[in-house]
Design an enzyme around this catalytic site. Structure first.
Site, PDB file in Angstrom:
ATOM      1  NE  ARG A 146      -3.633  -2.102   2.790  1.00 45.01           N
ATOM      2  CZ  ARG A 146      -3.404  -3.241   3.452  1.00 45.01           C
ATOM      3  NH1 ARG A 146      -2.223  -3.446   4.025  1.00 45.01           N
ATOM      4  NH2 ARG A 146      -4.346  -4.166   3.547  1.00 45.01           N
ATOM      5  CE  LYS A 170      -6.255  -0.701   5.054  1.00 42.23           C
ATOM      6  NZ  LYS A 170      -7.572  -0.891   4.409  1.00 42.23           N
ATOM      7  CG  HIS A 240      -5.138   0.949  -4.002  1.00 40.03           C
ATOM      8  ND1 HIS A 240      -4.529   0.690  -2.781  1.00 40.03           N
ATOM      9  CD2 HIS A 240      -6.267   0.200  -4.019  1.00 40.03           C
ATOM     10  CE1 HIS A 240      -5.273  -0.168  -2.102  1.00 40.03           C
ATOM     11  NE2 HIS A 240      -6.321  -0.484  -2.823  1.00 40.03           N
ATOM     12  NE  ARG A 243      -3.389  -3.295  -1.531  1.00 43.01           N
ATOM     13  CZ  ARG A 243      -2.941  -4.127  -0.586  1.00 43.01           C
ATOM     14  NH1 ARG A 243      -1.657  -4.377  -0.492  1.00 43.01           N
ATOM     15  NH2 ARG A 243      -3.783  -4.694   0.264  1.00 43.01           N
ATOM     16  CG  HIS A 266      -6.702  -8.312   1.339  1.00 46.79           C
ATOM     17  ND1 HIS A 266      -6.939  -8.759   0.056  1.00 46.79           N
ATOM     18  CD2 HIS A 266      -6.536  -6.969   1.220  1.00 46.79           C
ATOM     19  CE1 HIS A 266      -6.921  -7.743  -0.783  1.00 46.79           C
ATOM     20  NE2 HIS A 266      -6.673  -6.652  -0.101  1.00 46.79           N
ATOM     21  CE1 TYR A 275      -6.982  -6.684  -6.903  1.00 46.54           C
ATOM     22  CE2 TYR A 275      -7.088  -7.903  -4.848  1.00 46.54           C
ATOM     23  CZ  TYR A 275      -6.852  -6.730  -5.537  1.00 46.54           C
ATOM     24  OH  TYR A 275      -6.496  -5.598  -4.849  1.00 46.54           O
TER      25      TYR A 275
END
Length: 301
Positions: A146, A170, A240, A243, A266, A275
């Protein structure tokens, strides 16, 4: 219609919605009240699910997007919840209204051939800025990082012995991403040039500006936007998108979905599964081009 001012006060002082949100609610309810006036409905208690569905159909026929229609119905759900609290109505008639299906927005990505051309044929330059900018593109494409992760990347997160990055995503969740040979070559070239220019570098960040300061979001975005603009017509040319390109390329080449999930950081598989839609589109296109009966069968569909 009665109770609207009380409702707006409820939004502001009890729900503590922003002024922007309250303005959106007011616009939605102004439109709904105009519709009720056309239908000669003056009391909230006379509004039924059927009435709301009729308004929804009118919005769709006027060309309002499914996403916007869904938001407007959500406004009514909040309103009728408030009216129930005030004992104005007995039930939330908006609650069971089925809203239009919102089409899934597939993640944009750059073609592998375009990324190959960018990294193999576009001239970045051999000075500090050129080596850094190419490294930025390569880190995104080879790791799926990211933007915030790349900007915050520190020297100590490079495990040179095992050729991996330790990425903190995150909620500070750590993940390990391999550094492939091509990326390692660019990384070493950049570090050599950086350390020559800034032998007493004191900040801990891997990627820095020409003044020796850590790179920042806008700078990285401009670099990515500029170079993608030279090879791709994709509308959004952002970090992004690279990514997404990383994930799509892995999936197209047979990588396990759970492995991609871990590489991207994730928290659940559902976020990664989007995806598969891009991959399906590619497989569908290949099938139609290659299968001898595909063209004939389309005549019957």
């Amino acid at each position: 219609m009665q109770y609207l001012e009380s409702f707006y006060n409820y939004l502001q002082y009890e729900r503590r919605n922003s002024s922007h949100t309250i303005v959106a609610y007011k616009n939605d309810l102004r439109q709904f009240c105009e519709f009720l006036e056309q239908e000669n409905i003056e009391l909230w208690v006379n509004v039924t699910s059927k009435v709301i569905r009729s308004w929804m159909v009118q919005l769709v026929n006027e060309g309002v997007s499914p996403r916007t229609v869904t938001r407007k119905i959500s406004t009514l759900k909040v309103l009728f919840k408030f009216l129930m609290l005030e004992d104005v109505v007995d039930s939330n008639v908006a609650k069971h209204v089925i809203t239009p299906k919102i089409p899934k927005k597939l993640p944009a990505f750059v073609k592998e051939t375009e990324m190959d051309f960018l990294l193999d044929s576009i001239e970045f330059g051999q000075d500090f800025t050129g080596l850094r900018d190419k490294l930025i593109i390569e880190i995104f494409y080879h790791t799926g990082m990211r933007l915030s992760e790349l900007v915050g990347l520190m020297d100590c997160q490079i495990d040179a012995g095992n050729d991996v990055f330790k990425i903190y995503g995150k909620r500070s969740k750590e993940r390990i991403v391999p550094i492939i040979k091509e990326l390692k070559v660019s990384l070493v070239r950049y570090l050599n040039e950086r350390d020559k220019l800034f032998p007493e570098k004191r900040n801990p960040y891997l990627l820095i500006t020409e003044k020796g300061l850590p790179v920042y979001h806008k700078l990285v975005y401009r670099v990515v936007n500029s170079y993608l603009g030279q090879v791709s017509t994709v509308v959004k040319k952002s970090p992004h998108v690279i990514r997404h390109t990383f994930a799509t390329a892995l999936l197209n080449r047979g990588a396990d979905l759970n492995a991609i999930k871990e590489l991207l950081g994730h928290s659940n598989l559902a976020a990664t599964e989007i995806y598969t839609h891009n991959t399906f589109e590619k497989l569908n296109s290949i099938y139609k081009q290659a299968h001898p009966r595909a063209e004939k069968m389309e005549d019957y569909i």
